[in-house]
Design an enzyme around this catalytic site. Structure first.
Site, PDB file in Angstrom:
ATOM      1  N   ARG A  52       0.574  -1.514   0.014  1.00  0.00           N
ATOM      2  CA  ARG A  52       0.138   0.207   0.147  1.00  0.00           C
ATOM      3  C   ARG A  52       0.615   1.474   0.181  1.00  0.00           C
ATOM      4  O   ARG A  52       2.192   0.855  -0.001  1.00  0.00           O
ATOM      5  CB  ARG A  52      -0.904   0.024   0.699  1.00  0.00           C
ATOM      6  N   GLN A 202      -2.199   2.459  10.241  1.00  0.00           N
ATOM      7  CA  GLN A 202      -0.595   2.088   9.654  1.00  0.00           C
ATOM      8  C   GLN A 202       0.791   3.375  10.302  1.00  0.00           C
ATOM      9  O   GLN A 202       1.671   2.841  10.033  1.00  0.00           O
ATOM     10  CB  GLN A 202      -0.985   3.179   8.267  1.00  0.00           C
ATOM     11  N   ASP A 243      -2.338  10.375  -1.705  1.00  0.00           N
ATOM     12  CA  ASP A 243      -2.180  10.244  -2.657  1.00  0.00           C
ATOM     13  C   ASP A 243      -2.228  10.297  -3.810  1.00  0.00           C
ATOM     14  O   ASP A 243      -2.903   9.413  -4.799  1.00  0.00           O
ATOM     15  CB  ASP A 243      -3.730   8.864  -2.163  1.00  0.00           C
ATOM     16  N   ASN A 253      -4.874  12.455   1.062  1.00  0.00           N
ATOM     17  CA  ASN A 253      -4.289  11.951   1.894  1.00  0.00           C
ATOM     18  C   ASN A 253      -5.162  10.861   3.182  1.00  0.00           C
ATOM     19  O   ASN A 253      -6.274  10.952   2.555  1.00  0.00           O
ATOM     20  CB  ASN A 253      -3.379  12.444   2.305  1.00  0.00           C
ATOM     21  N   LYS A 254      -4.919  10.068   3.273  1.00  0.00           N
ATOM     22  CA  LYS A 254      -5.263   8.972   4.792  1.00  0.00           C
ATOM     23  C   LYS A 254      -6.252  10.002   5.021  1.00  0.00           C
ATOM     24  O   LYS A 254      -5.637  11.600   5.794  1.00  0.00           O
ATOM     25  CB  LYS A 254      -4.192   8.336   5.502  1.00  0.00           C
TER      26      LYS A 254
HETATM   27  C1  LIG Z   1       3.387   7.550   0.012  1.00  0.00           C
HETATM   28  S1  LIG Z   1       1.860   7.502  -0.391  1.00  0.00           S
HETATM   29  C2  LIG Z   1       1.746   7.525   1.435  1.00  0.00           C
HETATM   30  C3  LIG Z   1       0.384   7.497   1.610  1.00  0.00           C
HETATM   31  O1  LIG Z   1      -0.876   6.226   1.365  1.00  0.00           O
HETATM   32  C4  LIG Z   1      -1.787   5.883   2.689  1.00  0.00           C
HETATM   33  O2  LIG Z   1      -2.474   5.137   2.399  1.00  0.00           O
HETATM   34  P1  LIG Z   1      -3.179   3.782   2.152  1.00  0.00           P
HETATM   35  O3  LIG Z   1      -1.883   3.052   3.189  1.00  0.00           O
HETATM   36  O4  LIG Z   1      -4.102   3.287   1.847  1.00  0.00           O
HETATM   37  O5  LIG Z   1      -1.999   2.482   0.631  1.00  0.00           O
HETATM   38  C5  LIG Z   1      -1.232   7.142   3.371  1.00  0.00           C
HETATM   39  O6  LIG Z   1      -2.466   8.021   2.519  1.00  0.00           O
HETATM   40  C6  LIG Z   1       0.002   7.508   2.947  1.00  0.00           C
HETATM   41  O7  LIG Z   1      -0.642   8.461   3.269  1.00  0.00           O
END
Ligand SMILES: CSC[C@H]1O[C@H](OP(=O)(O)O)[C@H](O)[C@@H]1O
Length: 363
Positions: A52, A202, A243, A253-254
């Site tokens: 991810r 995360q 993202d 973003n998250k």
């Molecule tokens: C460097 S991109 C990181 C970004 O991705 C994460 O989302 P996910 O873990 O759901 O893929 C999160 O938004 C992070 O900031």
């Protein structure tokens, strides 16, 4: 990045043609490498978040195309693979960017040349990501160094980050954490407040794991503590990942990032975004209305998975049976709340003019 003396990337091709990944759903308790051999395994790895992070999702999709072509290197096989992979997750634009790049490279080629070309292009995407992030690290470290120069001697620069935008979210180095690693390697004293980042944690599971292995001082905090820390002068700057960032600087973003940006704005704290150029969506301006926000299974909110004292991995429910749950995975921070975008070509304002100043070819 190095784990116990061994250098790792998050994804790499094996001699037998399989693609190795670190299974991030097993961290921080188990470091497990999984080998993908089919398109379906690659799609599952992205959808179920074994891999991810926007840049890593793009690289994994590129390698997924190469795996698919081993079975069917015709136009239908290529188009089908791209459609399957594109449907895995809707928000990170790197997925679309990588698949469009693979299609453009492979469609003109005879079928006999496509597997080798796909593997080479996926490797190029991975290698480029490492260099992009290394450059983001250098530009961002200069920001941290400038803040360090204004701190009392011996006082660390306190960085707050949300979710995981470290090396685990990319092929290596990370985006939001690349400046942290670069500044740390330069000997700048720093400390990282790590948002746990509900519901998938995360931050607690991945960012803390990364920073601990690298020896970077850090403290895991509840998501809701960030504003309090900012009010009490305990945060010098925020650096987050993204993202998808629009051509006008709106940052997706998250989930929870927007709330951190509001708190930072209210407390006059700089709010930066680590932004590799493949994460810029040049086709849209209005993030709130044009970025698709992924909604994931509600069990990610209603359940918690962790390790018991005697080492067993267990999942427990934390909401009443029958209570409805919603699970939005991302939010959009308007450009007006973003102090600057740290790209591989330098730092710019979160504006169309700022981005075009660094990427004039996109005008
Ligand atoms: C460097 S991109 C990181 C970004 O991705 C994460 O989302 P996910 O873990 O759901 O893929 C999160 O938004 C992070 O900031």
């Amino acid at each position: 990045m190095r784990i116990d003396g061994t250098a790792y990337r998050t994804i790499w091709p094996e001699e037998d043609g399989s693609i190795a990944i670190i299974d991030q759903t097993r961290l921080p308790h188990d470091f497990s490498v999984v080998r993908l051999t089919t398109l379906d395994e690659a799609a599952h790895a992205i959808r179920a978040m074994l891999v991810r992070g926007a840049p890593l999702i793009g690289a994994a999709a590129a390698y997924g195309v190469a795996l698919a072509l081993r079975t069917d290197s015709g136009d239908a096989g290529l188009e089908g693979a791209c459609a399957t992979l594109l449907a895995t997750r809707p928000t990170a634009v790197n997925l679309r960017w990588a698949l469009e790049r693979m299609r453009a490279r492979l469609l003109p080629l005879p079928e006999s040349q496509r597997v080798a070309a796909a593997e080479a292009e996926a490797a190029a995407i991975a290698d480029e990501d490492v260099e992009i992030n290394r450059a983001i690290g250098g530009h961002g470290a200069a920001l941290i160094r400038a803040i360090a120069g204004r701190k009392a001697p011996g006082e660390p620069v306190n960085v707050l980050t949300h979710c995981n935008a470290g090396w685990l979210a990319t092929v290596d180095w990370g985006t939001a954490l690349a400046p942290v690693y670069a500044a740390f390697e330069q000997g700048i004293r720093l400390h990282v407040w790590v948002d746990e980042t509900r519901p998938r944690n995360q931050g607690a599971s991945l960012t803390a794991w990364e920073l601990r292995h690298h020896g970077v001082p850090h403290t895991v905090i509840a998501d809701n503590a960030g504003g309090h820390l900012m009010q009490h002068g305990k945060v010098d700057l925020c650096i987050v990942g993204t993202d998808r960032t629009t051509a006008s600087g709106d940052v997706c973003n998250k989930i929870g990032t927007y709330l951190k940006a509001l708190a930072a704005h209210d407390n006059g704290i700089p709010f930066y975004v680590g932004l590799p150029s493949p994460t810029i969506d040049w086709r849209i301006e209005d993030g709130l209305r044009q970025i698709p926000i992924e909604e994931r299974d509600g069990r990610e909110v209603s359940e918690l998975t962790g390790r018991t004292a005697d080492g067993r991995i267990e999942t427990v429910r934390v909401t009443p049976d029958g209570s409805p749950v919603s699970n939005y995975a991302f939010d959009v921070t308007p450009a007006r709340l973003v102090t600057g975008l740290i790209t591989e070509r330098g730092v710019c304002a979160a504006t169309r003019e700022g981005l075009l100043g660094l990427f004039p070819e996109q005008a």
